[in-house]
Design an enzyme around this catalytic site. Structure first.
Site, PDB file in Angstrom:
ATOM      1  N   GLU A  30       0.823  -1.224   0.000  1.00  0.00           N
ATOM      2  CA  GLU A  30       0.000   0.000   0.000  1.00  0.00           C
ATOM      3  C   GLU A  30       0.853   1.267   0.000  1.00  0.00           C
ATOM      4  O   GLU A  30       0.358   2.347   0.349  1.00  0.00           O
ATOM      5  CB  GLU A  30      -0.954   0.017   1.200  1.00  0.00           C
ATOM      6  CG  GLU A  30      -1.922  -1.152   1.277  1.00  0.00           C
ATOM      7  CD  GLU A  30      -2.986  -1.167   0.186  1.00  0.00           C
ATOM      8  OE1 GLU A  30      -2.978  -0.262  -0.670  1.00  0.00           O
ATOM      9  OE2 GLU A  30      -3.796  -2.094   0.187  1.00  0.00           O
TER      10      GLU A  30
ATOM     11  N   HIS B 160      -2.925   2.482   8.258  1.00  0.00           N
ATOM     12  CA  HIS B 160      -4.031   1.737   7.648  1.00  0.00           C
ATOM     13  C   HIS B 160      -4.265   0.454   8.437  1.00  0.00           C
ATOM     14  O   HIS B 160      -3.310  -0.223   8.829  1.00  0.00           O
ATOM     15  CB  HIS B 160      -3.693   1.398   6.190  1.00  0.00           C
ATOM     16  CG  HIS B 160      -4.596   0.369   5.588  1.00  0.00           C
ATOM     17  ND1 HIS B 160      -5.956   0.574   5.445  1.00  0.00           N
ATOM     18  CD2 HIS B 160      -4.358  -0.888   5.124  1.00  0.00           C
ATOM     19  CE1 HIS B 160      -6.498  -0.512   4.895  1.00  0.00           C
ATOM     20  NE2 HIS B 160      -5.562  -1.410   4.696  1.00  0.00           N
TER      21      HIS B 160
ATOM     22  N   HIS C 213      -7.689  -2.643   9.689  1.00  0.00           N
ATOM     23  CA  HIS C 213      -8.982  -3.261   9.395  1.00  0.00           C
ATOM     24  C   HIS C 213      -9.827  -3.375  10.673  1.00  0.00           C
ATOM     25  O   HIS C 213     -10.105  -4.490  11.122  1.00  0.00           O
ATOM     26  CB  HIS C 213      -8.772  -4.659   8.794  1.00  0.00           C
ATOM     27  CG  HIS C 213      -7.861  -4.710   7.608  1.00  0.00           C
ATOM     28  ND1 HIS C 213      -7.166  -5.856   7.239  1.00  0.00           N
ATOM     29  CD2 HIS C 213      -7.526  -3.764   6.690  1.00  0.00           C
ATOM     30  CE1 HIS C 213      -6.448  -5.612   6.146  1.00  0.00           C
ATOM     31  NE2 HIS C 213      -6.630  -4.350   5.798  1.00  0.00           N
TER      32      HIS C 213
ATOM     33  N   GLU D  84     -17.123  12.309  22.451  1.00  0.00           N
ATOM     34  CA  GLU D  84     -15.725  12.373  22.014  1.00  0.00           C
ATOM     35  C   GLU D  84     -15.541  12.453  20.498  1.00  0.00           C
ATOM     36  O   GLU D  84     -14.556  13.015  20.032  1.00  0.00           O
ATOM     37  CB  GLU D  84     -14.971  11.119  22.500  1.00  0.00           C
ATOM     38  CG  GLU D  84     -14.537  11.168  23.938  1.00  0.00           C
ATOM     39  CD  GLU D  84     -13.672  12.378  24.258  1.00  0.00           C
ATOM     40  OE1 GLU D  84     -14.132  13.212  25.033  1.00  0.00           O
ATOM     41  OE2 GLU D  84     -12.558  12.494  23.706  1.00  0.00           O
TER      42      GLU D  84
ATOM     43  N   HIS E 272     -13.245  -2.917   3.559  1.00  0.00           N
ATOM     44  CA  HIS E 272     -11.807  -3.189   3.683  1.00  0.00           C
ATOM     45  C   HIS E 272     -11.223  -2.650   4.991  1.00  0.00           C
ATOM     46  O   HIS E 272     -10.644  -3.402   5.762  1.00  0.00           O
ATOM     47  CB  HIS E 272     -11.038  -2.615   2.474  1.00  0.00           C
ATOM     48  CG  HIS E 272      -9.579  -2.920   2.493  1.00  0.00           C
ATOM     49  ND1 HIS E 272      -8.868  -3.375   1.409  1.00  0.00           N
ATOM     50  CD2 HIS E 272      -8.668  -2.845   3.496  1.00  0.00           C
ATOM     51  CE1 HIS E 272      -7.610  -3.572   1.746  1.00  0.00           C
ATOM     52  NE2 HIS E 272      -7.461  -3.258   3.011  1.00  0.00           N
TER      53      HIS E 272
HETATM   54  O1  2HA Z   1      -0.994  -5.102   3.474  1.00  0.00           O
HETATM   55  O2  2HA Z   1      -3.876  -4.301   4.619  1.00  0.00           O
HETATM   56  O3  2HA Z   1      -4.554  -3.377   2.251  1.00  0.00           O
HETATM   57  C1  2HA Z   1      -2.156  -5.663   3.886  1.00  0.00           C
HETATM   58  C2  2HA Z   1      -3.282  -4.744   3.677  1.00  0.00           C
HETATM   59  C3  2HA Z   1      -3.642  -4.399   2.309  1.00  0.00           C
HETATM   60 ZN    ZN Z   2      -5.763  -3.401   4.175  1.00  0.00          ZN
END
Ligand code: 2HA
Ligand code: ZN
Length: 270
Positions: free
Chosen positions: A116, A139, A141, A169, A210
């Site tokens: 990424e 980033h 999940h 908050e 995602h």
């Molecule tokens: O690298 O989260 O979006 C693993 C990820 C890809």
């Molecule tokens: Zn990801």
């Protein structure tokens, strides 16, 4: 020469990725973090900053030419960063041509930066224009934000307001709201460009089905942003099945913004 493993920037990357893993935000090799570090801080640990390898990036990051970035590795597991930072992390410097990364430290097993990287570096470029002190792109999940993208309208004003209404908050921490992208293929320059475009207006960008991107001046601030949005999403999903008897109104949102002296997105509170 000082031991780079003990450097604040390496230790903070270890602690942050460990916390992200512990919270279930980063299964297997999920997630990636990058942080711009000062050349003078790198110099303290890596004399002359010798280039170990040059790795093509496949996009133009000229705006970051000469900048050093500590970043998680592709295919690497957040749960392992703390015990082996030199394999799971790397320090790259953006080469003079803007399209190569010069590896200065890390990725010891021959690995390379996260898939990424386009979204990270393009987002850094976008955020630095808004806030010259921005250093971190994160980033991950997170379960509740991700779940919310299946059942909530993806309109960013509606998505943000639902979160603002969950806990006081949220308005305090992210008055600028969240940008939202529909599902797109990850790891591509296209999603990188779309994310960076949103980063002109938001410090958080949701990738439907995602995960999420966050930006901030340091790891704590960026982690805290995502943590607060994720808490709001958890509450939203917990209360969704029930009849709502009372909630944080637009009038209340205004009161919060006034009291905490934060500026919310223009026109988003009626
Ligand atoms: O690298 O989260 O979006 C693993 C990820 C890809
Ligand atoms: Zn990801």
């Amino acid at each position: 020469m000082k031991n780079i493993i003990k450097a604040k920037f390496v230790q903070e990357m270890c602690d942050t990725t460990a916390n992200m893993y512990r919270l279930g935000w980063d299964e297997r090799n999920g997630g990636n973090v990058s942080m711009i570090i000062e050349d003078k801080d790198v110099e303290k640990y890596l004399k002359n900053r010798k280039v170990i390898r040059t790795i093509p990036m496949g996009f133009d990051a000229s705006a970051l030419k000469g900048k050093c970035v500590i970043v998680t590795g592709t295919g690497k597991y957040f749960k392992n960063v703390k015990t082996d930072p030199e394999t799971n992390l790397g320090i790259i410097r953006i080469a003079a041509n803007g399209t190569d990364a010069e590896l200065l430290w890390g990725f010891k097993d021959g690995g390379k930066f996260t898939s990424e990287l386009p979204a990270h570096l393009m987002s850094h470029i976008a955020r630095l224009k808004v806030d010259p002190k921005n250093r971190v792109i994160m980033h991950c999940h997170p379960i509740n934000i991700l779940s919310m993208t299946f059942v909530h309208d993806l309109d960013e004003k509606a998505f943000t307001k639902t979160l603002w209404r969950t806990i006081t908050e949220c308005m305090v921490v992210f008055p600028d709201g969240l940008g939202v992208l529909p599902w797109m293929l990850c790891g591509t320059n296209e999603i990188g460009e779309a994310t960076a475009e949103k980063m002109k207006d938001f410090r958080m960008v949701v990738w439907a089905q995602h995960g999420i991107y966050g930006a901030g001046r340091d790891l704590d601030e960026t982690f805290g942003l995502i943590e607060t949005a994720e808490k709001g999403a958890e509450i939203y999903l917990k209360i969704k099945p029930f009849e709502i008897k009372q909630e944080i109104t637009d009038e209340n949102l205004k009161e919060i913004a006034e009291w905490f002296k934060v500026a919310y997105k223009d026109g988003w509170v009626d």
